[in-house]
Design a protein around this motif. Sequence first.
Motif: not given
Length: 259
Positions: A170-172, A176-177, A181-182, A203-205
């Motif tokens: 959910q956080v990523v 992403e928005q 950026g992240v 692990d969630r990039a």
Amino acid sequence: MQRREFAAALTAAMAAPAVLGATPAQASPQRGGQGLSRQLVAALAAELDDRATAKTVAPLIEDVGLDWHPETAPLKKFDFIVAYGFGNRPPAGGGDPTKVLYEPGPVNEELADTVARVRAARRGLPVYAQWEIARWLESKYGMTDVTSIEPVIAADGTITYLSTDGVAAQVVEHREQAPGGVGTACVVGFRDHHKRCVQTTRDRAMQAYAPAGFAMPHTYDLESGQAWTRRRDLYLVHDMLAQWTVLRAKVIAEAYPNG
């Protein structure tokens, strides 16, 4: 002989006092460093009669079982805070626990306190907090600009609580928005959960570290609604299982990327 020597070294390493917030490199000498690593390989090689496999498997065992400190970074490196909950309390008013939210509980209050300390030292960082922590941030600190990661509630009112990975996912999506950026995550989590929180975020990039210089909460709640979060000995087994499950998938995929 190797197994007895390794057991003695392991006992000594585990008896050494842990430094909260230490990096893996800092923690290694406390758990025996290269000497213990060599003894683990020797013990496994003797047990398996297979030194090549022992050299492959021993670092994995050491990582999962003997290293409980995530990598740290200074506050200036971070673009946002992500805080993972730990435990809860059964609903104070009773009712069907599948349809009534659990209470956040005292451990999540301590995690909220930690988030508040980090944010006081680095003002303006966006905060993404699992709902149990977000409730405390709002009620105790009046922090209204927090993105709360909520459980999933079905049309019939049934509640599905998110796993650590579910929260990271959910956080990523939110990050992403974000305009820049992240970015890099400052991860807050319960002391024994903290390493896995950082790993799961990565692990969630997302780039992710623990905040250097900040100790994480470490007192277990005997009244937690999650049995595995009431005692340290039970939780460590639970966390190691979770780490092994992820690691299993990674090593199989690495060995056989095409299935």
